[in-house]
Scaffold this motif. Structure first.
Motif, PDB file in Angstrom:
ATOM      1  N   UNK A 130      40.942  40.808  45.780  1.00  0.00           N
ATOM      2  CA  UNK A 130      41.220  40.429  44.308  1.00  0.00           C
ATOM      3  C   UNK A 130      40.848  39.084  44.176  1.00  0.00           C
ATOM      4  N   UNK A 131      41.795  38.579  43.371  1.00  0.00           N
ATOM      5  CA  UNK A 131      41.585  37.160  42.730  1.00  0.00           C
ATOM      6  C   UNK A 131      42.626  36.198  43.339  1.00  0.00           C
ATOM      7  N   UNK A 132      43.920  37.030  43.551  1.00  0.00           N
ATOM      8  CA  UNK A 132      44.937  36.012  43.736  1.00  0.00           C
ATOM      9  C   UNK A 132      45.740  36.576  44.962  1.00  0.00           C
ATOM     10  N   UNK A 133      45.488  37.312  46.089  1.00  0.00           N
ATOM     11  CA  UNK A 133      45.971  38.112  46.827  1.00  0.00           C
ATOM     12  C   UNK A 133      46.678  37.083  47.867  1.00  0.00           C
ATOM     13  N   UNK A 134      45.856  36.177  48.229  1.00  0.00           N
ATOM     14  CA  UNK A 134      46.326  35.365  49.200  1.00  0.00           C
ATOM     15  C   UNK A 134      47.250  34.050  48.608  1.00  0.00           C
ATOM     16  N   UNK A 135      47.165  33.853  47.539  1.00  0.00           N
ATOM     17  CA  UNK A 135      47.832  32.868  46.812  1.00  0.00           C
ATOM     18  C   UNK A 135      49.296  33.524  45.945  1.00  0.00           C
ATOM     19  N   UNK A 136      49.227  34.570  45.494  1.00  0.00           N
ATOM     20  CA  UNK A 136      50.319  35.025  44.861  1.00  0.00           C
ATOM     21  C   UNK A 136      50.926  36.289  45.104  1.00  0.00           C
ATOM     22  N   UNK A 137      49.924  37.674  45.320  1.00  0.00           N
ATOM     23  CA  UNK A 137      50.442  38.527  45.947  1.00  0.00           C
ATOM     24  C   UNK A 137      50.998  38.627  47.628  1.00  0.00           C
ATOM     25  N   UNK A 138      50.086  38.135  48.275  1.00  0.00           N
ATOM     26  CA  UNK A 138      50.645  38.081  49.643  1.00  0.00           C
ATOM     27  C   UNK A 138      50.319  36.471  50.343  1.00  0.00           C
ATOM     28  N   UNK A 139      51.086  35.462  49.797  1.00  0.00           N
ATOM     29  CA  UNK A 139      50.987  34.220  50.220  1.00  0.00           C
ATOM     30  C   UNK A 139      51.349  34.031  51.748  1.00  0.00           C
ATOM     31  N   UNK A 140      51.871  34.971  52.318  1.00  0.00           N
ATOM     32  CA  UNK A 140      52.411  34.730  53.671  1.00  0.00           C
ATOM     33  C   UNK A 140      51.462  35.832  54.564  1.00  0.00           C
ATOM     34  N   UNK A 141      50.331  36.373  53.818  1.00  0.00           N
ATOM     35  CA  UNK A 141      49.353  37.233  54.620  1.00  0.00           C
ATOM     36  C   UNK A 141      49.194  36.571  55.812  1.00  0.00           C
ATOM     37  N   UNK A 142      48.824  37.126  57.111  1.00  0.00           N
ATOM     38  CA  UNK A 142      48.620  36.841  58.316  1.00  0.00           C
ATOM     39  C   UNK A 142      47.228  36.013  58.484  1.00  0.00           C
ATOM     40  N   UNK A 143      46.430  36.868  57.752  1.00  0.00           N
ATOM     41  CA  UNK A 143      44.922  36.306  57.673  1.00  0.00           C
ATOM     42  C   UNK A 143      44.461  36.463  56.234  1.00  0.00           C
ATOM     43  N   UNK A 144      43.612  35.229  55.780  1.00  0.00           N
ATOM     44  CA  UNK A 144      43.168  35.316  54.439  1.00  0.00           C
ATOM     45  C   UNK A 144      41.676  34.878  54.619  1.00  0.00           C
ATOM     46  N   UNK A 145      40.977  35.569  53.726  1.00  0.00           N
ATOM     47  CA  UNK A 145      39.458  35.293  53.457  1.00  0.00           C
ATOM     48  C   UNK A 145      39.109  34.944  52.236  1.00  0.00           C
ATOM     49  N   UNK A 146      38.276  33.814  51.788  1.00  0.00           N
ATOM     50  CA  UNK A 146      37.682  33.568  50.461  1.00  0.00           C
ATOM     51  C   UNK A 146      36.249  33.850  50.475  1.00  0.00           C
ATOM     52  N   UNK A 147      35.790  34.704  49.700  1.00  0.00           N
ATOM     53  CA  UNK A 147      34.490  34.886  49.658  1.00  0.00           C
ATOM     54  C   UNK A 147      33.574  34.011  48.602  1.00  0.00           C
ATOM     55  N   UNK A 148      32.366  33.684  48.888  1.00  0.00           N
ATOM     56  CA  UNK A 148      31.666  33.111  47.668  1.00  0.00           C
ATOM     57  C   UNK A 148      30.429  33.253  48.206  1.00  0.00           C
ATOM     58  N   UNK A 149      29.310  33.033  47.189  1.00  0.00           N
ATOM     59  CA  UNK A 149      27.900  33.384  47.153  1.00  0.00           C
ATOM     60  C   UNK A 149      27.241  32.554  46.084  1.00  0.00           C
ATOM     61  N   UNK A 150      26.045  32.292  46.200  1.00  0.00           N
ATOM     62  CA  UNK A 150      25.201  31.597  45.094  1.00  0.00           C
ATOM     63  C   UNK A 150      25.207  32.411  44.014  1.00  0.00           C
ATOM     64  N   UNK A 151      25.576  31.936  42.727  1.00  0.00           N
ATOM     65  CA  UNK A 151      25.390  32.742  41.575  1.00  0.00           C
ATOM     66  C   UNK A 151      24.438  33.647  41.235  1.00  0.00           C
ATOM     67  N   UNK A 152      23.199  33.009  41.683  1.00  0.00           N
ATOM     68  CA  UNK A 152      21.990  34.052  41.329  1.00  0.00           C
ATOM     69  C   UNK A 152      21.943  35.129  42.278  1.00  0.00           C
ATOM     70  N   UNK A 153      22.247  35.087  43.506  1.00  0.00           N
ATOM     71  CA  UNK A 153      22.540  36.288  44.255  1.00  0.00           C
ATOM     72  C   UNK A 153      23.689  37.347  43.738  1.00  0.00           C
ATOM     73  N   UNK A 154      24.555  36.851  43.276  1.00  0.00           N
ATOM     74  CA  UNK A 154      25.709  37.513  42.780  1.00  0.00           C
ATOM     75  C   UNK A 154      25.253  38.464  41.648  1.00  0.00           C
ATOM     76  N   UNK A 155      24.345  37.649  40.800  1.00  0.00           N
ATOM     77  CA  UNK A 155      24.228  38.347  39.521  1.00  0.00           C
ATOM     78  C   UNK A 155      23.131  39.336  39.974  1.00  0.00           C
ATOM     79  N   UNK A 156      21.979  39.190  40.969  1.00  0.00           N
ATOM     80  CA  UNK A 156      21.250  40.112  41.292  1.00  0.00           C
ATOM     81  C   UNK A 156      22.010  41.390  41.897  1.00  0.00           C
TER      82      UNK A 156
END
Length: 226
Positions: A130-156
């Motif tokens: 989601x958008x706030x899983x590691x910060x609000x929903x599960x701030x104490x989660x054992x493992x957190x990933x933050x996904x990103x990619x170039x905007x043009x790739x995301x648009x495609x």
């Protein structure tokens, strides 16, 4: 092996759900699509003509919303049900996409959804994106990933997904929608999108789906979680 909570956050169309589903299947965990929850709420608002700027209407609507996930043995995937209706195929259209960030930014909606999500995680063995899983929903989660990619790739990526359902959608509309959602998600007052301090950044601009999965599985193995 002890089960954990894996939180996956990031920008729209970064492959969060794809990765979360793959990890859940590999680990035998439950996959919870928090984004689908907000889309289902948005779908309910659209269908019932709920004006999301009216606090009383929003509060009344939320009392009539029941959301649960059910595993489909045929598709081997978790599907979302809104008031006992499978709405999986109604959530990815542009009509919902254009309103979901505004709806998800509402304090009442977020409190409702977060309470539901935290219940799902009580037994651990959960992958949630989601958008706030590691910060609000599960701030104490054992493992957190933050996904990103170039905007043009995301648009495609998003365009290809939408085009299959609506051949009339344009690349310009998709780009405008993604940019708007990015702005709203990162600037909303309640639980804005941001990287948790202990989250691992995964930039998948140049990664295939399989490469992304293998990278994250390696991280899990390094940390002794699989």
């Amino acid at each position: 092996m002890e089960k954990i909570i894996i939180a996956i956050d990031g920008w729209s169309s970064c492959g969060k759900s794809t990765l979360a589903k793959q990890l859940a299947k590999k680990l035998g965990y439950v996959y919870i699509d928090s984004g689908a929850m907000y889309r289902a709420i948005t779908l309910y608002f659209i269908r019932h003509h709920v004006h999301y700027t009216d606090t009383r209407q929003v509060g009344a609507a939320l009392k009539n919303i029941n959301i649960h996930f059910q595993f489909n043995e045929i598709t081997q995937s978790s599907e979302i049900f809104l008031n006992d209706e499978n709405v999986e195929h109604f959530l990815r259209g542009l009509a919902v996409a254009e309103k979901v960030s505004d709806v998800a930014a509402l304090k009442e909606v977020r409190h409702f959804a977060v309470a539901q999500q935290q219940k799902f995680g009580n037994k651990k063995g959960v992958v949630m994106d989601g958008r706030d899983i590691g910060t609000t929903v599960f701030p104490h989660a054992e493992l957190k990933f933050f996904m990103t990619a170039d905007i043009l790739v995301r648009v495609e990526r998003r365009f290809k997904e939408l085009f299959e359902k609506d051949p009339n959608v344009s690349l310009e509309d998709v780009k405008a929608n993604l940019e708007m959602r990015d702005y709203i998600d990162s600037n909303r007052e309640i639980s804005p999108l941001r990287k948790a301090d202990d989250a691992i950044v995964i930039d998948n601009t140049d990664l295939s789906i399989q490469q992304q999965l293998e990278l994250c599985l390696d991280i899990l193995k390094q940390r002794g979680y699989c």
